[in-house]
Each structure stands twice: as structure tokens, then as C-alpha cells.
Write an enzyme that holds these catalytic residues in place. Structure first.
Site, short mmCIF file in Angstrom:
data_model
loop_
_atom_site.label_atom_id
_atom_site.label_comp_id
_atom_site.label_asym_id
_atom_site.label_seq_id
_atom_site.Cartn_x
_atom_site.Cartn_y
_atom_site.Cartn_z
N SER A 30 0.85 -1.19 0.00
CA SER A 30 0.00 0.00 0.00
C SER A 30 0.88 1.24 0.00
O SER A 30 1.84 1.32 0.77
CB SER A 30 -0.87 0.03 1.26
OG SER A 30 -1.54 -1.18 1.41
N HIS A 61 -5.10 -2.29 -4.58
CA HIS A 61 -4.10 -3.22 -5.12
C HIS A 61 -4.48 -3.63 -6.54
O HIS A 61 -5.46 -4.32 -6.76
CB HIS A 61 -4.01 -4.49 -4.26
CG HIS A 61 -3.22 -4.32 -3.01
ND1 HIS A 61 -1.89 -4.65 -2.93
CD2 HIS A 61 -3.55 -3.84 -1.80
CE1 HIS A 61 -1.45 -4.39 -1.71
NE2 HIS A 61 -2.44 -3.90 -1.00
N HIS A 83 -2.72 -11.66 -0.71
CA HIS A 83 -2.62 -11.83 0.75
C HIS A 83 -3.22 -13.16 1.18
O HIS A 83 -4.21 -13.62 0.60
CB HIS A 83 -3.36 -10.71 1.48
CG HIS A 83 -2.85 -9.33 1.17
ND1 HIS A 83 -3.28 -8.63 0.07
CD2 HIS A 83 -1.96 -8.55 1.82
CE1 HIS A 83 -2.67 -7.45 0.06
NE2 HIS A 83 -1.87 -7.37 1.10
N GLU A 86 -6.97 -13.23 1.95
CA GLU A 86 -7.95 -13.24 0.86
C GLU A 86 -8.52 -14.64 0.65
O GLU A 86 -9.50 -14.81 -0.07
CB GLU A 86 -7.31 -12.73 -0.44
CG GLU A 86 -6.92 -11.26 -0.36
CD GLU A 86 -6.22 -10.77 -1.62
OE1 GLU A 86 -6.90 -10.61 -2.63
OE2 GLU A 86 -4.99 -10.57 -1.58
N ALA A 113 2.57 -1.82 4.18
CA ALA A 113 2.08 -0.89 5.21
C ALA A 113 1.95 -1.70 6.49
O ALA A 113 1.58 -2.87 6.44
CB ALA A 113 0.72 -0.33 4.80
N MET A 211 -0.01 -7.73 7.48
CA MET A 211 -0.71 -8.93 7.01
C MET A 211 -0.08 -9.51 5.75
O MET A 211 -0.75 -10.17 4.96
CB MET A 211 -2.18 -8.60 6.74
CG MET A 211 -2.91 -8.01 7.95
SD MET A 211 -4.60 -7.55 7.52
CE MET A 211 -5.06 -6.58 8.98
N ASN A 235 0.03 3.59 11.00
CA ASN A 235 -0.83 3.82 12.18
C ASN A 235 -0.18 3.20 13.41
O ASN A 235 0.58 2.24 13.27
CB ASN A 235 -2.20 3.17 11.95
CG ASN A 235 -2.08 1.68 11.66
OD1 ASN A 235 -1.78 1.29 10.52
ND2 ASN A 235 -2.26 0.86 12.67
N HIS A 247 -9.07 0.51 7.09
CA HIS A 247 -8.31 0.41 5.84
C HIS A 247 -8.20 1.79 5.19
O HIS A 247 -7.19 2.11 4.56
CB HIS A 247 -9.01 -0.59 4.91
CG HIS A 247 -8.24 -0.93 3.67
ND1 HIS A 247 -6.90 -1.31 3.68
CD2 HIS A 247 -8.59 -0.93 2.35
CE1 HIS A 247 -6.50 -1.53 2.44
NE2 HIS A 247 -7.50 -1.30 1.62
N1 HPA Z 1 -2.20 -4.22 11.63
C1 HPA Z 1 -2.07 -5.09 10.63
N2 HPA Z 1 -1.82 -4.71 9.38
C2 HPA Z 1 -1.67 -3.41 9.14
C3 HPA Z 1 -1.81 -2.44 10.14
C4 HPA Z 1 -2.08 -2.88 11.47
O1 HPA Z 1 -2.21 -2.08 12.41
N3 HPA Z 1 -1.61 -1.22 9.55
C5 HPA Z 1 -1.37 -1.46 8.24
N4 HPA Z 1 -1.41 -2.78 7.98
#
Ligand code: HPA
Length: 272
Positions: A30, A61, A83, A86, A113, A211, A235, A247
């Protein structure tokens, strides 16, 4: 068909279209989708062109495989990651990475990400992955092994290349980006973690949680690739702040950091 036979078949599909031999492979997480625009694309394939290649079902994606020049190197880029959450089997999750390595890429750059488990991490920081914890998802090597690809019991004590991390450090300094170095933990998703799980992961030694990436890194290491992993912290992980996770928030934070992310990766590839 096992995962290796599937990979052989996928390589055949690509070879019907192009004889391109990449030096490096890049998986876009991402926020890095823009890298495709910074590339001189010679050949673009979609999931439909490659037998067994799963379609990414995640918003943000795209499912494309791009061959061309990036930062002066011959590169293959996976735009649109597959992933585990999925619903795809592990061997299909790692098929693109195996295929890109089998096409000739010796260096693999995995990006993603991630949530910050380490309480000193801030949204917008980058983290070079020094090590990983991936025992919460199945190993992609489970099942029959194929010695042409790698050994039955591969060593995983240094999945991520210290040489490439050093290049990432130099590139981050040049790009004015904050680069942390830490441990990535792959959670299964698709639900975000609970605050209790994040506390447990911190005790286990995780600095960031996501993930993806872990299974891909194992499959590529099995094949002998030199691997760099870079997480964009989008985050604070669950419970680290009072904020709820979404998301949308992850995509927004990834969008804000996308130019810096691109420059960071570009700087690494230039230095290779
Ligand atoms: N947890 C899992 N996957 C993620 C997160 C998270 O806080 N942020 C971005 N992908």
C-alpha cells in the site's frame, strides 16, 4: 499441482510473452503503487496472462506484473499483492515472488504498510525489516519440497540482508526520511489485531505488525534471494493509541507518504 510445479507453469506463461531477465524484483505494498509510473515499462502482464496467478481482491491493489527499467536496473514489479487473508493457499500467495525469482531476479524488495507496535514509532516512519516473526501464519514451504528451488529445511537466521539495510539507511538519509530498523510480525488478518494481541506481540519482540511479507520472504529466502523489506508505518497498532483502525486510514497515510516511499526505494535500487 504443488507450488513449485505451479511456479514452473507460471514461468512458462511469462516466457511465451517475453525473454526479459530482471535483476531485481519489487513487491509493491500500500502506498507504493506510484512506483509503476516511475518505471519505463517494456511489458505489462495481468493475472489473466499467467496460469495460477491469483487476482488481488483488495481495494488499492492492482493485479499487474510489470517488466522494465527502474532506477537504472532491469526490474520486475508486482503491482497488486496476494494476501493470505484473501483466502488463497500459501503456495498461491508466494507464487508471484517465486516466479520473479525463477525469472532471474537475485534481489527482492518487499514493501508493505504496517502498524507500529513499538510505541516510539510514528505514522509516516519507515522501518527496514531486520528480522521477522511469521509463526502465526502457515509456512509457504509446507508440503512437498522441490530441491531445484531450495533445500527441505532452509536456514532462516538472516532472512533480510544487512547489506541492503545499509543501502536503505543511506537512501533514507538522502531522502530525509526517518528509517527505523526492527522486527516485523505477520498476522493472519483480515481483522486488525486486538490490543491484547499487540501487547503479546510486543513481548515477543515485534516492532511492526502487518498482514503480508513474512511468507513471501520465507519463499524467496528458500530460493536464495537477497531480500530487503521496508514497512511504512501507517498507524499506531491497536491499543497503542485510542484511535480505531480502518483500511481507509491506512490507505490515506500510505498516500501521504507515497512520494517519500518512492524516493527511498529508488535510492536503494540506484545503489545496488
Ligand atoms: N495491523 C495489521 N496490518 C496493518 C496495520 C495494522 O495495524 N496497519 C497497516 N497494515
Amino acid at each position: 499441482m504443488n507450488g513449485f510445479e505451479m511456479t514452473d507453469r507460471a514461468v512458462e506463461c511469462v516466457r511465451k510473452v517475453t525473454s526479459f531477465v530482471p535483476e531485481i524484483a519489487i513487491v509493491l505494498g500500500s502506498g507504493l503503487g506510484g512506483l509503476a509510473d516511475a518505471m519505463e515499462v517494456e511489458v505489462a502482464l495481468t493475472a489473466d496472462d499467467i496460469e495460477g496467478y491469483a487476482k488481488s481482491t483488495v481495494s488499492g491493489h492492482k493485479g499487474r506484473l510489470l517488466f522494465g527499467t527502474f532506477a537504472g536496473k532491469k526490474a520486475v514489479v508486482q503491482q497488486g499483492r496476494i494476501h493470505y487473508y484473501e483466502g488463497y493457499e500459501p503456495e498461491r500467495v508466494v507464487l508471484p515472488v517465486r516466479m520473479m525469482c525463477a525469472l532471474g531476479a537475485k534481489t527482492l524488495i518487499l514493501t508493505n504498510a504496517a502498524g507500529g507496535v513499538n510505541e516510539t514509532y510514528r505514522s509516516g516512519d519507515f522501518m527496514a525489516i531486520r528480522g521477522q516473526i511469521a509463526q502465526f501464519v502457515p509456512s509457504p514451504l509446507r508440503g512437498p519440497n522441490d530441491e531445484r528451488y531450495g533445500t527441505r529445511f532452509p536456514d532462516m537466521s538472516e532472512i533480510y540482508s544487512p547489506r541492503l539495510i545499509a543501502l536503505a539507511r543511506e537512501s533514507a538519509a538522502e531522502a530525509g526520511a526517518t528509517l527505523r530498523e526492527g522486527v516485523y510480525l505477520q498476522a493472519s488478518g483480515p481483522n486488525y489485531e486486538t490490543p491484547e494481541e499487540i501487547r503479546a506481540f510486543r513481548i515477543l519482540g515485534a516492532d511492526a505488525v502487518g498482514m503480508s511479507t513474512g511468507m513471501e520472504a520465507i519463499a524467496a529466502k528458500h530460493m536464495g534471494a537477497e531480500i530487503l523489506g521496508i514497512s511504512l508505518i501507517t498507524n499506531p497498532a491497536a491499543g497503542v493509541s485510542a484511535e480505531r483502525l480502518s483500511h481507509e486510514q491506512v490507505k490515506e497515510a500510505a498516500g501521504i507518504a507515497s512520494d517519500r516511499f518512492l524516493r527511498l526505494v529508488e535510492g536503494v535500487v540506484k545503489r545496488l
